[in-house]
Design an enzyme around this catalytic site. Structure first.
Site, PDB file in Angstrom:
ATOM      1  N   GLU A   1      85.173   5.803 -22.693  1.00 50.36           N
ATOM      2  CA  GLU A   1      85.334   7.206 -22.300  1.00 50.36           C
ATOM      3  C   GLU A   1      86.783   7.496 -21.924  1.00 50.36           C
ATOM      4  OE1 GLU A   1      82.371   7.842 -19.254  1.00 50.36           O
ATOM      5  OE2 GLU A   1      80.789   7.996 -20.762  1.00 50.36           O
TER       6      GLU A   1
ATOM      7  N   GLU B   1      78.850   2.560 -31.097  1.00 47.69           N
ATOM      8  CA  GLU B   1      78.562   2.271 -32.505  1.00 47.69           C
ATOM      9  C   GLU B   1      79.824   2.408 -33.350  1.00 47.69           C
ATOM     10  OE1 GLU B   1      77.023   4.340 -30.363  1.00 47.69           O
ATOM     11  OE2 GLU B   1      75.102   4.979 -31.183  1.00 47.69           O
TER      12      GLU B   1
ATOM     13  N   CYS C   1      74.104   8.830 -31.961  1.00 49.74           N
ATOM     14  CA  CYS C   1      74.326  10.278 -32.067  1.00 49.74           C
ATOM     15  C   CYS C   1      74.585  10.648 -33.529  1.00 49.74           C
ATOM     16  CB  CYS C   1      75.492  10.690 -31.175  1.00 49.74           C
ATOM     17  SG  CYS C   1      77.129  10.326 -31.862  1.00 49.74           S
TER      18      CYS C   1
ATOM     19  N   CYS D   1      77.848   9.258 -35.148  1.00 49.70           N
ATOM     20  CA  CYS D   1      77.757   7.826 -35.465  1.00 49.70           C
ATOM     21  C   CYS D   1      76.847   7.593 -36.665  1.00 49.70           C
ATOM     22  CB  CYS D   1      77.273   7.039 -34.267  1.00 49.70           C
ATOM     23  SG  CYS D   1      78.535   6.913 -32.979  1.00 49.70           S
TER      24      CYS D   1
HETATM   25 ZN   LIG Z   1      77.811   8.236 -31.319  1.00 48.39          ZN
END
Ligand SMILES: [Zn+2]
Length: 141
Positions: free
Chosen positions: A57, A68, A97, A100
């Site tokens: 992050e 990922e 997500c 990804c």
């Molecule tokens: Zn992702």
């Protein structure tokens, strides 16, 4: 998870156990001071090698990268061009997500995916189930 099939962790074969352990270890290295949602990913390349990633992050939220994608960047930067499997570990058993999913399609459109939570539950799904009708890889390599 509607596309996923829950499996008993004890019946996983040695290769899946190894990939899951690698993803769990990667999760411990996540840098997630903002969301506190640590994610660990491990991909097995077609070569058989395992590459891991953890979410990283940033104070500027848009700069955050998922585990990922870190794993995929790791594999590709080591010369891999095709993936065989993905294991993903989160507290809740989340699936990749959308961003990804599209990144993974580039390296195997029907990637088998093992998702695990930190309570010991495990599910099998696949990239084709998670992202049907994906934008396809362009075959000019
Ligand atoms: Zn992702």
């Amino acid at each position: 998870m509607t596309t996923a099939r829950q499996v008993d962790r004890e019946i996983l074969d040695a290769q899946w156990q190894e990939l899951l352990a690698a993803a769990s270890a990667a999760r411990e290295r996540a840098y997630a001071p903002y969301s506190r949602f640590s994610v660990g990913a491990a991909v097995r390349a077609a070569s058989g090698e395992i590459y891991t990633g953890a979410n990283v992050e940033n104070a500027s939220s848009g700069m955050t990268v998922c585990a990922e994608r870190v794993a995929v960047w790791n594999a590709v930067s080591h010369g891999e061009r095709s993936l065989a499997a993905l294991a993903l570990v989160t507290e809740t058993g989340a699936t990749p997500c959308g961003a990804c999913r599209q990144v993974l399609v580039e390296f195997e459109a029907d990637l088998p995916i093992l998702v695990a939570d930190t309570a010991g539950h495990t599910w099998f799904t696949s990239l084709a189930a998670l992202l049907p009708d994906a934008f396809p890889r362009v075959n000019y390599r």
